[in-house]
Design a protein around this motif. Structure first.
Motif, mmCIF file in Angstrom:
data_model
loop_
_atom_site.group_PDB
_atom_site.id
_atom_site.type_symbol
_atom_site.label_atom_id
_atom_site.label_comp_id
_atom_site.label_asym_id
_atom_site.label_seq_id
_atom_site.Cartn_x
_atom_site.Cartn_y
_atom_site.Cartn_z
ATOM 1 N N ASN A 184 0.412 -1.187 -0.302
ATOM 2 C CA ASN A 184 -0.010 -0.069 -0.083
ATOM 3 C C ASN A 184 1.093 1.582 0.078
ATOM 4 O O ASN A 184 0.257 2.445 -0.131
ATOM 5 N N GLU A 185 1.933 1.223 -0.134
ATOM 6 C CA GLU A 185 3.279 2.456 -0.468
ATOM 7 C C GLU A 185 3.057 3.306 0.737
ATOM 8 O O GLU A 185 3.374 3.979 0.799
ATOM 9 N N TYR A 186 2.906 2.614 2.454
ATOM 10 C CA TYR A 186 3.625 3.026 3.247
ATOM 11 C C TYR A 186 2.012 4.377 3.427
ATOM 12 O O TYR A 186 2.354 4.746 3.977
ATOM 13 N N ILE A 187 1.365 3.712 2.995
ATOM 14 C CA ILE A 187 0.115 4.753 3.281
ATOM 15 C C ILE A 187 -0.449 5.064 5.074
ATOM 16 O O ILE A 187 -1.316 5.845 4.844
ATOM 17 N N PHE A 188 -0.199 4.342 5.868
ATOM 18 C CA PHE A 188 -1.142 4.584 7.074
ATOM 19 C C PHE A 188 -0.564 5.945 7.199
ATOM 20 O O PHE A 188 0.840 5.770 7.709
ATOM 21 N N LYS A 189 -1.016 6.875 8.500
ATOM 22 C CA LYS A 189 -0.917 7.534 8.988
ATOM 23 C C LYS A 189 0.255 7.633 10.435
ATOM 24 O O LYS A 189 0.301 6.160 10.500
ATOM 25 N N LEU A 190 1.096 8.268 10.729
ATOM 26 C CA LEU A 190 1.909 8.067 11.463
ATOM 27 C C LEU A 190 1.991 9.106 12.199
ATOM 28 O O LEU A 190 2.175 10.592 12.153
ATOM 29 N N THR A 191 2.650 9.106 13.696
ATOM 30 C CA THR A 191 3.021 10.529 14.588
ATOM 31 C C THR A 191 4.628 10.506 14.568
ATOM 32 O O THR A 191 4.814 9.859 14.103
ATOM 33 N N LYS A 192 4.857 11.791 15.316
ATOM 34 C CA LYS A 192 6.418 12.208 15.358
ATOM 35 C C LYS A 192 6.643 11.710 16.172
ATOM 36 O O LYS A 192 8.294 11.560 16.053
ATOM 37 N N GLU A 442 -7.260 22.711 -4.507
ATOM 38 C CA GLU A 442 -6.674 23.784 -4.708
ATOM 39 C C GLU A 442 -6.437 25.166 -4.917
ATOM 40 O O GLU A 442 -5.552 25.731 -4.871
ATOM 41 N N ARG A 443 -7.989 24.861 -4.402
ATOM 42 C CA ARG A 443 -7.299 26.493 -3.330
ATOM 43 C C ARG A 443 -6.502 26.533 -1.827
ATOM 44 O O ARG A 443 -6.805 27.073 -1.980
ATOM 45 N N LEU A 444 -6.124 25.910 -0.889
ATOM 46 C CA LEU A 444 -5.773 25.633 -0.641
ATOM 47 C C LEU A 444 -4.481 24.930 -0.740
ATOM 48 O O LEU A 444 -3.311 25.309 -0.351
ATOM 49 N N ASP A 445 -4.314 24.695 -2.342
ATOM 50 C CA ASP A 445 -2.375 24.784 -2.461
ATOM 51 C C ASP A 445 -2.315 23.676 -1.977
ATOM 52 O O ASP A 445 -0.872 24.232 -1.767
ATOM 53 N N LEU A 446 -2.635 22.914 -1.999
ATOM 54 C CA LEU A 446 -2.034 21.300 -1.856
ATOM 55 C C LEU A 446 -1.249 20.528 -2.441
ATOM 56 O O LEU A 446 -1.809 20.068 -3.684
ATOM 57 N N ASP A 447 0.188 20.299 -2.157
ATOM 58 C CA ASP A 447 1.336 19.505 -3.203
ATOM 59 C C ASP A 447 1.127 17.599 -3.348
ATOM 60 O O ASP A 447 0.258 18.029 -1.492
ATOM 61 N N PHE A 448 1.214 17.107 -3.678
ATOM 62 C CA PHE A 448 0.759 15.153 -2.899
ATOM 63 C C PHE A 448 2.582 15.258 -2.443
ATOM 64 O O PHE A 448 3.272 15.747 -3.009
ATOM 65 N N ASN A 449 1.904 15.057 -1.449
ATOM 66 C CA ASN A 449 3.004 14.358 -0.555
ATOM 67 C C ASN A 449 1.843 13.767 0.455
ATOM 68 O O ASN A 449 1.221 13.798 0.832
ATOM 69 N N LYS A 450 3.081 13.429 1.577
ATOM 70 C CA LYS A 450 2.333 12.164 2.481
ATOM 71 C C LYS A 450 1.667 12.997 3.703
ATOM 72 O O LYS A 450 0.775 12.441 3.627
ATOM 73 N N LYS A 451 2.047 14.337 3.939
ATOM 74 C CA LYS A 451 1.843 14.875 5.056
ATOM 75 C C LYS A 451 -0.306 15.300 4.202
ATOM 76 O O LYS A 451 -0.501 15.085 4.888
#
Length: 570
Positions: A184-192, A442-451
């Motif tokens: 799943n290419e490490y889609i699970f969320k993780l914490t600091k 697009e309005r929030l101007d979010l690029d694709f990244n894990k966060k």
């Protein structure tokens, strides 16, 4: 009784069980039907057509009065088969796991955000069905994902606190879980906190002279092990005493190296210069899509019979030469398997991404399909192949081009007169909720990244808008490459059926019908009962307006290339 007598007796028993199973199935006694079908498969599971037919019935059934012991046995039987697509059976496989049987127990622990690894929880993790689900299927259940995400976090905390005895008791689960995370290419969320603990494990592993399998497995729940540069040479020659661990290394490390070698051998037909094409290429180089492990193998058939089954039209064979099929935008190769059963054809598979082509080549090699040649090219330059084709398949591709119908024009140039073309295009109505979400991104101007991916997934899951929330039911929601393709694709167009009708006419193509879910087709014929009404795109346009979920995936349809010049617009 000699061996021949035993074979005859088994053959009779096999046939009887199938007939009894069919009888129960027709009476809608599904549980009894599956029981008898399974008895037949225990005698002989070598007939791929019978195996697939029974598996599809198993996968599409909601069981009522089940014998749990028998159903678990059937689940394990199917999960251990190689030539079926395990994701179709995911819901029923999951139902018969100890995880599902102990939901109340799991819910109690979930409230505390921490799982105690007592004997009961360990037995759930060591359940063979759950482990094989993680190994064979993409996890497409939000509750199971949440459970696994918390288990991963707690395991890392336990491991870094030196409580290793628990980890050793779930060694096989860790292997299967690591394969799932890679898949799943490490889609699970993780914490600091997890990020800090993970760095600690990596640092300790880098100091060790030998491979520590537990360190490696814990790390590979979070990231690909090929990113551990200090280990690459060791991993290349490492052999574990465990076959399962060696299989895990092959899947998560060695197969990637093999794919890279295969990709480098694939011929590049032309340089890709179109700016929008380069954007798409970059996406699928980074995240080849879709990732897959197993699939259903089709029956052997002639091209003429295949075409007639799909379109109810006859394939006209003028030259009697070996036939050619083009898979235009083959991606990672899964759709190639759908056409691999056609006899006496050569398949030409092209894609814009060499990484995807390497994946496709590895997988089709694995299935021992020999009649495929791979090329890297933009569809705009497809004529440089200097070939013409009897059949072309192009689904999910044109709508990612700068000018989709320029791509269609290129395909028509290499399609033989009277040739057949399957197209897949996104529906404006069917993709409306995705378009709404994308406008917000697009309005929030979010690029694709894990966060940002985690942020958008959470927005979808918690949305009060049911149309948005339902996106969490899409298979693509559960893998990084799938989610990127679904939500963050930079180049995407949608269409309505009037636009498609006009383009079909413009390119001198004849509409031959949709590949649509049978329930919708039945509904359509109730509204439009005329003979061949299903070939009328105006009717379908009206039907989709009234039933907007009809083409929520995409318009998948067949056309043929008229050899006569166009005369009158239909």
């Amino acid at each position: 009784m000699d061996a021949n007598d035993i074979k005859v007796k088994e053959a009779i028993g096999f046939k009887e069980y199938l007939e009894i199973g069919d009888s129960y199935y027709q009476k809608n006694d599904i549980d009894s039907a599956i029981k008898n079908y399974y008895s037949a498969l225990k005698i002989d599971s070598t007939n791929p057509k019978v195996l697939l037919n029974i598996y599809i019935k198993f996968s599409s059934t909601q069981f009522l009065n089940t014998n749990d012991k028998l159903m678990k046995e059937i689940c394990l039987f199917f999960l251990n088969q190689q030539n079926i697509c395990h994701r179709y059976g995911f819901d029923n496989f999951l139902r018969f796991t100890l995880y599902s049987k102990n939901k109340d127990f799991i819910e109690n622990y979930k409230l505390n955000k921490h799982y105690k690894f007592n004997n009961k929880l360990i037995s759930i993790l060591n359940d063979k069905i759950l482990q094989l689900i993680l190994k064979r299927c993409l996890v497409v259940d939000s509750d199971l994902e949440e459970f696994l995400t918390q288990i991963r976090k707690n395991l890392l905390e336990i491991y870094t606190s030196r409580t290793n005895d628990i980890i050793k008791r779930i060694y096989k689960f860790l292997i299967c879980f690591a394969e799932q995370c890679f898949f799943n290419e490490y889609i699970f969320k993780l914490t600091k906190k997890e990020e800090k603990l993970l760095l600690k494990v990596e640092k300790e592993l880098s100091k060790k002279k030998k491979i520590d399998e537990y360190d490696l497995l814990l790390i590979s729940l979070y990231k690909p092990i090929k990113s551990l540069n200090f280990l690459n040479n060791k991993l290349g020659i490492y052999q574990s005493k465990s076959k399962d661990f060696n299989d895990y290394l092959k899947f998560t490390f060695r197969d990637s190296e093999y794919e890279n070698n295969l990709a480098n051998e694939i011929r590049e037909i032309s340089k890709i210069n179109n700016k929008k094409s380069l954007i798409v290429k970059h996406q699928y180089e980074e995240n080849p899509f879709p990732r897959w492990r197993t699939t259903n193998l089709p029956d052997k058939t002639d091209l003429k019979d295949f075409i007639y089954k799909k379109t109810k039209n006859n394939f006209i064979d003028y030259d009697r030469k070996k036939k050619k099929i083009l898979i235009a935008g083959c991606g990672t190769g899964q759709q190639i398997l759908n056409y691999s059963g056609i006899n006496d054809v050569d398949i030409c598979a092209v894609d814009i991404s060499k990484t995807s082509l390497g994946y496709a080549k590895r997988m089709t090699d694995q299935y021992k399909i020999q009649n495929i040649k791979y090329f890297q090219t933009d569809l705009l330059n497809i004529d440089l192949l200097k070939k013409s084709f009897d059949m072309i398949v192009c689904t999910g591709v044109l709508h990612h081009m700068e000018k989709p119908f320029e791509g269609l024009k290129s395909l028509c140039k290499v399609l033989k007169p009277n040739g057949f073309l399957k197209l897949g295009l996104y529906s404006t109505i069917g993709r409306s909720s995705i378009k709404e979400l994308r406008s917000d991104i697009e309005r929030l101007d979010l690029d694709f990244n894990k966060k940002n991916m985690s942020r958008i997934r959470e927005i979808i899951s918690n949305s009060e808008n049911n149309e948005i929330k339902n996106l969490s039911k899409f298979t693509d929601f559960y893998s990084t490459s799938g989610f990127r393709d679904l939500i963050f694709n930079r180049i995407e167009h949608t269409f309505n059926l009037i636009e498609i009708k006009n383009e079909i006419f413009k390119h001198n193509l004849k509409f031959l019908g949709f590949e649509v879910i049978s329930n919708y087709l039945q509904m359509f014929k109730v509204y439009y009962p005329d003979y061949n009404s299903e070939l009328n795109l105006m009717y379908w346009n009206d039907f989709e307006i009234n039933f907007p979920k009809t083409f929520v995936s995409m318009y998948n349809f067949w056309v043929s290339k008229n050899y006569l010049p166009k005369m009158v617009k239909n």
